[in-house]
Motif scaffolding. Sequence first.
Motif, PDB file in Angstrom:
ATOM      1  N   GLY A 102       0.789  -1.222   0.000  1.00  0.00           N
ATOM      2  CA  GLY A 102       0.000   0.000   0.000  1.00  0.00           C
ATOM      3  C   GLY A 102       0.820   1.270   0.000  1.00  0.00           C
ATOM      4  O   GLY A 102       0.251   2.366   0.010  1.00  0.00           O
ATOM      5  N   ASP A 103       2.132   1.156  -0.033  1.00  0.00           N
ATOM      6  CA  ASP A 103       2.991   2.344  -0.104  1.00  0.00           C
ATOM      7  C   ASP A 103       3.352   2.623  -1.557  1.00  0.00           C
ATOM      8  O   ASP A 103       3.651   1.707  -2.331  1.00  0.00           O
ATOM      9  N   TYR A 104       3.329   3.884  -1.907  1.00  0.00           N
ATOM     10  CA  TYR A 104       3.696   4.321  -3.255  1.00  0.00           C
ATOM     11  C   TYR A 104       4.906   5.230  -3.125  1.00  0.00           C
ATOM     12  O   TYR A 104       4.867   6.221  -2.401  1.00  0.00           O
ATOM     13  N   ILE A 105       5.982   4.897  -3.810  1.00  0.00           N
ATOM     14  CA  ILE A 105       7.222   5.660  -3.717  1.00  0.00           C
ATOM     15  C   ILE A 105       7.478   6.371  -5.034  1.00  0.00           C
ATOM     16  O   ILE A 105       7.388   5.754  -6.110  1.00  0.00           O
ATOM     17  N   ILE A 106       7.799   7.641  -4.976  1.00  0.00           N
ATOM     18  CA  ILE A 106       8.151   8.415  -6.168  1.00  0.00           C
ATOM     19  C   ILE A 106       9.546   9.000  -5.950  1.00  0.00           C
ATOM     20  O   ILE A 106       9.751   9.815  -5.054  1.00  0.00           O
ATOM     21  N   ILE A 107      10.483   8.566  -6.766  1.00  0.00           N
ATOM     22  CA  ILE A 107      11.865   9.042  -6.669  1.00  0.00           C
ATOM     23  C   ILE A 107      12.155   9.874  -7.905  1.00  0.00           C
ATOM     24  O   ILE A 107      12.335   9.345  -9.003  1.00  0.00           O
ATOM     25  N   SER A 108      12.167  11.173  -7.733  1.00  0.00           N
ATOM     26  CA  SER A 108      12.335  12.067  -8.872  1.00  0.00           C
ATOM     27  C   SER A 108      13.790  12.305  -9.241  1.00  0.00           C
ATOM     28  O   SER A 108      14.071  12.936 -10.260  1.00  0.00           O
ATOM     29  N   ASN A 109      14.709  11.802  -8.426  1.00  0.00           N
ATOM     30  CA  ASN A 109      16.134  11.868  -8.764  1.00  0.00           C
ATOM     31  C   ASN A 109      16.778  10.566  -8.303  1.00  0.00           C
ATOM     32  O   ASN A 109      17.098  10.406  -7.123  1.00  0.00           O
ATOM     33  N   LEU A 110      16.974   9.633  -9.216  1.00  0.00           N
ATOM     34  CA  LEU A 110      17.482   8.309  -8.858  1.00  0.00           C
ATOM     35  C   LEU A 110      18.908   8.356  -8.333  1.00  0.00           C
ATOM     36  O   LEU A 110      19.341   7.435  -7.638  1.00  0.00           O
ATOM     37  N   ALA A 111      19.643   9.412  -8.653  1.00  0.00           N
ATOM     38  CA  ALA A 111      21.010   9.526  -8.147  1.00  0.00           C
ATOM     39  C   ALA A 111      21.032   9.694  -6.633  1.00  0.00           C
ATOM     40  O   ALA A 111      22.057   9.446  -5.988  1.00  0.00           O
ATOM     41  N   MET A 112      19.892  10.090  -6.043  1.00  0.00           N
ATOM     42  CA  MET A 112      19.819  10.295  -4.603  1.00  0.00           C
ATOM     43  C   MET A 112      19.317   9.056  -3.871  1.00  0.00           C
ATOM     44  O   MET A 112      19.169   9.080  -2.654  1.00  0.00           O
ATOM     45  N   ALA A 113      19.034   7.973  -4.610  1.00  0.00           N
ATOM     46  CA  ALA A 113      18.521   6.741  -3.999  1.00  0.00           C
ATOM     47  C   ALA A 113      19.570   5.640  -4.063  1.00  0.00           C
ATOM     48  O   ALA A 113      20.313   5.532  -5.045  1.00  0.00           O
ATOM     49  N   SER A 114      19.627   4.828  -3.013  1.00  0.00           N
ATOM     50  CA  SER A 114      20.626   3.754  -2.970  1.00  0.00           C
ATOM     51  C   SER A 114      20.189   2.681  -1.981  1.00  0.00           C
ATOM     52  O   SER A 114      19.164   2.813  -1.296  1.00  0.00           O
ATOM     53  N   ASP A 115      20.983   1.616  -1.905  1.00  0.00           N
ATOM     54  CA  ASP A 115      20.804   0.544  -0.911  1.00  0.00           C
ATOM     55  C   ASP A 115      19.397  -0.047  -0.937  1.00  0.00           C
ATOM     56  O   ASP A 115      18.770  -0.251   0.104  1.00  0.00           O
ATOM     57  N   PHE A 116      18.906  -0.351  -2.135  1.00  0.00           N
ATOM     58  CA  PHE A 116      17.609  -1.017  -2.253  1.00  0.00           C
ATOM     59  C   PHE A 116      17.727  -2.461  -1.764  1.00  0.00           C
ATOM     60  O   PHE A 116      18.694  -3.156  -2.075  1.00  0.00           O
ATOM     61  N   SER A 117      16.762  -2.908  -0.999  1.00  0.00           N
ATOM     62  CA  SER A 117      16.693  -4.319  -0.610  1.00  0.00           C
ATOM     63  C   SER A 117      15.232  -4.711  -0.474  1.00  0.00           C
ATOM     64  O   SER A 117      14.375  -3.871  -0.178  1.00  0.00           O
ATOM     65  N   THR A 118      14.939  -5.993  -0.705  1.00  0.00           N
ATOM     66  CA  THR A 118      13.560  -6.461  -0.680  1.00  0.00           C
ATOM     67  C   THR A 118      13.447  -7.739   0.145  1.00  0.00           C
ATOM     68  O   THR A 118      14.403  -8.503   0.266  1.00  0.00           O
ATOM     69  N   SER A 119      12.266  -7.961   0.693  1.00  0.00           N
ATOM     70  CA  SER A 119      11.993  -9.208   1.394  1.00  0.00           C
ATOM     71  C   SER A 119      11.769 -10.310   0.359  1.00  0.00           C
ATOM     72  O   SER A 119      11.455 -10.026  -0.799  1.00  0.00           O
ATOM     73  N   PRO A 120      11.913 -11.577   0.744  1.00  0.00           N
ATOM     74  CA  PRO A 120      11.717 -12.674  -0.213  1.00  0.00           C
ATOM     75  C   PRO A 120      10.340 -12.684  -0.859  1.00  0.00           C
ATOM     76  O   PRO A 120      10.189 -13.141  -1.998  1.00  0.00           O
ATOM     77  N   ASP A 121       9.329 -12.186  -0.158  1.00  0.00           N
ATOM     78  CA  ASP A 121       7.963 -12.203  -0.698  1.00  0.00           C
ATOM     79  C   ASP A 121       7.551 -10.865  -1.319  1.00  0.00           C
ATOM     80  O   ASP A 121       6.376 -10.630  -1.578  1.00  0.00           O
ATOM     81  N   CYS A 122       8.528  -9.996  -1.558  1.00  0.00           N
ATOM     82  CA  CYS A 122       8.213  -8.662  -2.085  1.00  0.00           C
ATOM     83  C   CYS A 122       7.707  -8.742  -3.526  1.00  0.00           C
ATOM     84  O   CYS A 122       8.321  -9.386  -4.384  1.00  0.00           O
ATOM     85  N   LYS A 123       6.591  -8.069  -3.770  1.00  0.00           N
ATOM     86  CA  LYS A 123       6.062  -7.910  -5.116  1.00  0.00           C
ATOM     87  C   LYS A 123       5.723  -6.445  -5.320  1.00  0.00           C
ATOM     88  O   LYS A 123       5.018  -5.850  -4.490  1.00  0.00           O
ATOM     89  N   CYS A 124       6.240  -5.883  -6.401  1.00  0.00           N
ATOM     90  CA  CYS A 124       6.030  -4.463  -6.683  1.00  0.00           C
ATOM     91  C   CYS A 124       5.745  -4.258  -8.160  1.00  0.00           C
ATOM     92  O   CYS A 124       6.089  -5.096  -8.995  1.00  0.00           O
ATOM     93  N   ILE A 125       5.112  -3.145  -8.445  1.00  0.00           N
ATOM     94  CA  ILE A 125       5.067  -2.646  -9.815  1.00  0.00           C
ATOM     95  C   ILE A 125       6.036  -1.469  -9.860  1.00  0.00           C
ATOM     96  O   ILE A 125       5.886  -0.505  -9.110  1.00  0.00           O
ATOM     97  N   ILE A 126       7.034  -1.587 -10.703  1.00  0.00           N
ATOM     98  CA  ILE A 126       8.071  -0.559 -10.781  1.00  0.00           C
ATOM     99  C   ILE A 126       8.049   0.058 -12.175  1.00  0.00           C
ATOM    100  O   ILE A 126       8.166  -0.648 -13.181  1.00  0.00           O
TER     101      ILE A 126
END
Length: 214
Positions: free
Chosen positions: A52-76
């Motif tokens: 139920g969380d929606y993330i908007i990253i308008s500058n990808l250079a400022m984002a890092s260290d992505f990690s996901t749980s084994p059951d993570c499902k997202c629309i990217i």
Amino acid sequence: MNTAIDNMILFVDSIDEYDFSRYTADHIMHILCLEGSMSLVFHNVHYNIGRGDYIIISNLAMASDFSTSPDCKCIIMSFAEIFFISMAIHSKYGFIGRFALLQNPVIKLSATEFEKCKYDLVRLRDRVAESNHLFHEEMTGHLLLAHALDLYDIHARKASSTHVPERATLILQRFIDMLYRGDFISHRNLEYYASALCITPHYLSELCKNISGE
């Protein structure tokens, strides 16, 4: 799954599939978490994201260290900012929202908002794949624009929006551009930005407070 339209709109099923070496500069990323959890660091702040969380990253250079749980499902979804700009949206809320999302890129959705966003993104993903459509770019661009306006509506209802005069809009746009180009790495004092913008630190502080409440 990896579908794109002229390198402008891209969908991937997992953050591990995203090519940060190719689609980072001038790209905006949207992530809708369907199940499980994800974490990332944005602008030196750690965020935990769930269903139920929606993330908007308008500058990808400022984002890092992505990690996901084994059951993570997202629309990217990722798209070139210039493609979105070409849609010529007239609402000023894009600027206001951009400023707010620079401080916190996560939007907490209600159950109804979640279903609306999920429907929009699934439909847009399906239509992006229809490359034989004679008006493909225009069609997908307007679907993206319609989704963006839904997000404006959702975000504006959760935030206390304020009318922003034209001059203040220009000043804050320049301020954000300075932050996005990386000035914050070496310049942490308000005086630096105020001087570059030819205003007082107090005025810049008040403008930011009027928009974001902080």
